[in-house]
Design an enzyme around this catalytic site. Structure first.
Site, PDB file in Angstrom:
ATOM      1  N   THR A   1     -54.746  -9.742   1.491  1.00  0.00           N
ATOM      2  CA  THR A   1     -55.702 -10.790   1.047  1.00  0.00           C
ATOM      3  C   THR A   1     -56.748 -10.076   0.600  1.00  0.00           C
ATOM      4  O   THR A   1     -57.663 -11.052  -0.227  1.00  0.00           O
ATOM      5  CB  THR A   1     -56.008 -11.325   2.629  1.00  0.00           C
TER       6      THR A   1
ATOM      7  N   TYR B   1     -45.446  -1.381   6.517  1.00  0.00           N
ATOM      8  CA  TYR B   1     -45.081  -2.664   5.911  1.00  0.00           C
ATOM      9  C   TYR B   1     -43.597  -2.788   5.269  1.00  0.00           C
ATOM     10  O   TYR B   1     -43.640  -2.540   4.335  1.00  0.00           O
ATOM     11  CB  TYR B   1     -46.319  -3.167   5.199  1.00  0.00           C
TER      12      TYR B   1
ATOM     13  N   LYS C   1     -44.594  -3.677  10.447  1.00  0.00           N
ATOM     14  CA  LYS C   1     -45.019  -5.129  10.210  1.00  0.00           C
ATOM     15  C   LYS C   1     -44.089  -5.762   9.310  1.00  0.00           C
ATOM     16  O   LYS C   1     -43.735  -5.264   8.257  1.00  0.00           O
ATOM     17  CB  LYS C   1     -46.315  -5.255   9.353  1.00  0.00           C
TER      18      LYS C   1
END
Length: 303
Positions: free
Chosen positions: A46, A133, A158
């Site tokens: 983000t 990730y 994640k």
């Protein structure tokens, strides 16, 4: 490391000359700290990690750490080309981050052994713990994650792929390995939409880009989620998150662009997104404004 609350992924504000606006970043992070996030993840997806230089990552993380002031963990993004990943990992450590979120390597597709080596090389570069990730060209198997979980510096997984079968295998394998402290995160876009299912997999934590834009709405969902209030949770999904996802899916990269645009609609001039992302059109902004108004109304009703 413990996370208790919505996980906050700040945007990175840019000035009109396209430099990082650290004063606006501090204002952004400080305003969201008032809504009690469980952790702060600067310079991640983000926050447009893909567009930040080494110096910008260092500055963004340092400014975030300064504002958070130890209240919750600060997890900085790293990844991409290995040299850049090592440099940004060290910069994040110097800036005071508590951990690293390792995004995928740049462009190339390596075998599982290479992906393991990529994570291990980054983990060895600093004293910080790392979260893996799982997304894009960095897709791990249960065996690979079990191998990585044997390293105490690897503290989390994640999932940004969305293959629930593979995710369940990874959760089960790591639990069987004896790592009771290991953290599991849902990292899919607009993760609230899938978090009900992910909780059933044994993945209780989730990224919330929406928290950066509308913390009252994100917290309303989180309260319904932890209280097992399914009627309230589904109302927020149906009336806010699902329309937001439909708008998000109109244009690649809108998982980030809409968040920054939504902040603009709320009166925060944090600039445009950097290429290759694009800003919403006027019609898309009007739709986003309508969706946010509905979400705020729902959040107020559930306060």
């Amino acid at each position: 490391m413990k996370f208790d609350g919505v996980l906050f992924f700040p945007v990175t504000p840019f000035s009109p000359d396209n430099t990082v606006d650290l004063d606006s970043l501090k204002e952004h992070v400080g305003s969201r700290m008032q809504h009690n996030p469980g952790g702060v993840f600067p310079a991640c997806g983000t926050g447009e990690f893909h567009s930040l230089s080494l110096e910008e990552v260092r500055d963004v993380v340092r400014a975030t750490v300064e504002v958070v002031a130890g209240a919750v963990p600060v997890v900085a993004g790293t990844g991409g080309p290995l040299g850049h990943a090592l440099a940004t990992a060290r910069a994040a450590e110097e800036a005071g981050a508590d951990a690293l979120l390792v995004l995928p390597p740049y462009l190339v597709n390596g075998p599982i052994a290479g992906l393991i080596a990529y994570i291990e090389t980054i983990a060895a570069a600093t004293s910080l713990p790392v979260i893996v990730y799982h997304r894009a060209n960095a897709r791990f198997t249960a065996a690979a994650m079990t191998h990585l979980a044997a390293n105490p510096k690897v503290i989390g997984f994640k999932d940004g792929v969305g293959d629930v079968g593979v995710a369940q295998e990874i959760v089960s394998a790591i639990r069987a390995s004896g790592r009771s402290d290991f953290l599991f995160f849902n990292g899919l876009l607009t993760a609230e939409l899938t978090q009900g299912a992910y909780r059933g997999l044994g993945i209780p934590l989730y990224s919330s880009a929406a928290f950066a834009m509308a913390p009252d709405i994100a917290n309303a969902y989180y309260r319904a989620y932890i209280d097992n209030n399914e009627d309230r949770r589904h109302q927020l999904l149906t009336d806010f998150y699902e329309p937001l996802v439909r708008l998000r899916d109109q244009t690649p990269g809108f998982g980030v662009s809409l968040i920054k645009a939504g902040l603009g609609l709320e009166g925060h001039a944090y600039g445009s997104v950097r290429p290759p992302l694009v800003d919403p059109t006027e019609n898309q902004l009007m739709e986003l404004k309508r969706i946010l108004e509905i979400g705020h109304t729902l959040a107020s009703a559930h306060a």
